[in-house]
Motif scaffolding. Structure first.
Motif, PDB file in Angstrom:
ATOM      1  N   UNK A  32      32.822 -44.007 -68.442  1.00  0.00           N
ATOM      2  CA  UNK A  32      32.834 -42.594 -68.074  1.00  0.00           C
ATOM      3  C   UNK A  32      33.968 -41.865 -68.791  1.00  0.00           C
ATOM      4  N   UNK A  33      35.153 -42.489 -68.803  1.00  0.00           N
ATOM      5  CA  UNK A  33      36.307 -41.864 -69.461  1.00  0.00           C
ATOM      6  C   UNK A  33      36.048 -41.663 -70.951  1.00  0.00           C
ATOM      7  N   UNK A  34      35.513 -42.686 -71.623  1.00  0.00           N
ATOM      8  CA  UNK A  34      35.283 -42.581 -73.063  1.00  0.00           C
ATOM      9  C   UNK A  34      34.149 -41.615 -73.388  1.00  0.00           C
ATOM     10  N   UNK A  35      33.122 -41.558 -72.543  1.00  0.00           N
ATOM     11  CA  UNK A  35      32.053 -40.580 -72.754  1.00  0.00           C
ATOM     12  C   UNK A  35      32.589 -39.159 -72.589  1.00  0.00           C
ATOM     13  N   UNK A  76      41.978 -36.191 -73.737  1.00  0.00           N
ATOM     14  CA  UNK A  76      42.142 -35.680 -75.102  1.00  0.00           C
ATOM     15  C   UNK A  76      41.488 -36.588 -76.138  1.00  0.00           C
ATOM     16  N   UNK A  77      40.920 -35.958 -77.157  1.00  0.00           N
ATOM     17  CA  UNK A  77      40.225 -36.714 -78.196  1.00  0.00           C
ATOM     18  C   UNK A  77      41.164 -37.657 -78.932  1.00  0.00           C
ATOM     19  N   UNK A  78      42.448 -37.262 -79.066  1.00  0.00           N
ATOM     20  CA  UNK A  78      43.367 -38.068 -79.866  1.00  0.00           C
ATOM     21  C   UNK A  78      43.675 -39.428 -79.246  1.00  0.00           C
ATOM     22  N   UNK A  79      43.262 -39.651 -77.990  1.00  0.00           N
ATOM     23  CA  UNK A  79      43.425 -40.978 -77.412  1.00  0.00           C
ATOM     24  C   UNK A  79      42.682 -42.042 -78.206  1.00  0.00           C
ATOM     25  N   UNK A  80      41.614 -41.632 -78.894  1.00  0.00           N
ATOM     26  CA  UNK A  80      40.846 -42.580 -79.701  1.00  0.00           C
ATOM     27  C   UNK A  80      41.666 -43.165 -80.837  1.00  0.00           C
ATOM     28  N   UNK A  81      42.777 -42.505 -81.208  1.00  0.00           N
ATOM     29  CA  UNK A  81      43.639 -43.061 -82.247  1.00  0.00           C
ATOM     30  C   UNK A  81      44.183 -44.421 -81.817  1.00  0.00           C
ATOM     31  N   UNK A 122      46.736 -40.398 -71.948  1.00  0.00           N
ATOM     32  CA  UNK A 122      45.534 -40.081 -72.716  1.00  0.00           C
ATOM     33  C   UNK A 122      44.276 -40.696 -72.117  1.00  0.00           C
ATOM     34  N   UNK A 123      44.394 -41.205 -70.900  1.00  0.00           N
ATOM     35  CA  UNK A 123      43.225 -41.737 -70.207  1.00  0.00           C
ATOM     36  C   UNK A 123      42.875 -43.166 -70.568  1.00  0.00           C
TER      37      UNK A 123
END
Length: 280
Positions: A32-35, A76-81, A122-123
């Protein structure tokens, strides 16, 4: 209900059912968090590409208010870094000089804790591991952040050797240095110069895993103060780094000037361009 929920509900042992349900809920929450992160990133990208929020809402069958809510409400999208869901922060064990006990450098402990705090904000869910004094570690796992250099771990050295531009090398007089092969520049730690200086140089990259089925973040200074400088860079400029490379493989050299007593970074800068490896 989904087949997985039906399977768990059919478990007769109540304790096993509780274990399975709890485990599945943890996985579902990560999904859910990543979606939510993905939705927020795509909405921002579509808007930056020139589409209005009203047009985006119309195309996906949502209200404009809901689109605004998603844009501001997701992680935030930047957590994917750093990774997705659960990230593992790995620091090396080193033998203590006097008693030869395995210890972790103070700078690495501090850096790992700061990265973990950033990840939570960042979740993401962080955990910690150590590279043993033998240097052996399984790098074929998702969402690894490894603070370690080639001197301590051969598997890490093998991963770093994939970088065709930036590398750790031994100077003729003994100390490690970092080399930019393309530019023909070498970088030595201030600690290894005469007279010594309160500065260090570090490598930061996202490189392919040994099995070729993903990537990992790896960074390390020539000395531990340089690693702490990289942590400072990531914590203060992760949005900029993500905007530059997102989740692609890359590498860059980072220079750090630090306080002599605490080793806290006081100035951190990129010493080379950020090299996106797919473009080489």
């Amino acid at each position: 209900m989904t087949d997985e929920v039906d399977r768990i509900a059919a478990i007769s042992d109540p304790f096993e059912l509780l274990r399975e349900a709890t485990s599945r809920m943890a996985v579902a929450q990560e999904e859910v968090t990543e979606l939510a992160r993905l939705r927020r990133r795509v909405i921002n990208e579509l808007h930056q590409g020139g589409l209005s929020y009203a047009h985006i809402a119309e195309r996906v069958g949502l209200t404009r208010g809901r689109i605004h809510q998603i844009r501001h409400g997701g992680p935030p999208a930047e957590g994917a870094f750093l990774g997705a869901g659960h990230v593992t922060i790995v620091t090396p064990l080193k033998k203590e000089a006097i008693k030869a006990r395995p210890v972790v450098a103070f700078e690495d402990v501090t850096g790992a804790q700061r990265l973990a705090e950033l990840a939570r904000n960042l979740g993401l869910e962080p955990s910690f591991e150590h590279v043993p004094t033998t240097g052996e570690i399984d790098l074929n796992r998702p969402n690894l952040i490894v603070i370690c250099g080639p001197r301590i771990s051969q598997p890490v050295a093998d991963v770093l050797s994939q970088d065709r531009r930036l590398s750790f090398e031994r100077a003729p007089d003994g100390p490690w240095m970092l080399v930019d092969r393309k530019a023909g520049n070498t970088y030595r730690s201030g600690q290894d110069q005469t007279p010594p200086q309160n500065s260090d140089v570090a490598y930061l990259g996202r490189l392919p895993r040994p099995d070729g089925k993903g990537s990992l973040i790896v960074f390390t200074g020539i000395h531990p103060a340089g690693s702490l400088g990289v942590v400072h860079l990531i914590c203060t400029r992760i949005g900029e780094l993500y905007g530059e490379v997102q989740t692609d493989t890359f590498s860059v050299l980072v220079g750090t000037e630090y306080e002599p007593d605490t080793k806290e970074p006081r100035k951190v800068q990129l010493l080379t361009p950020i090299n996106r490896h797919p473009e080489e």
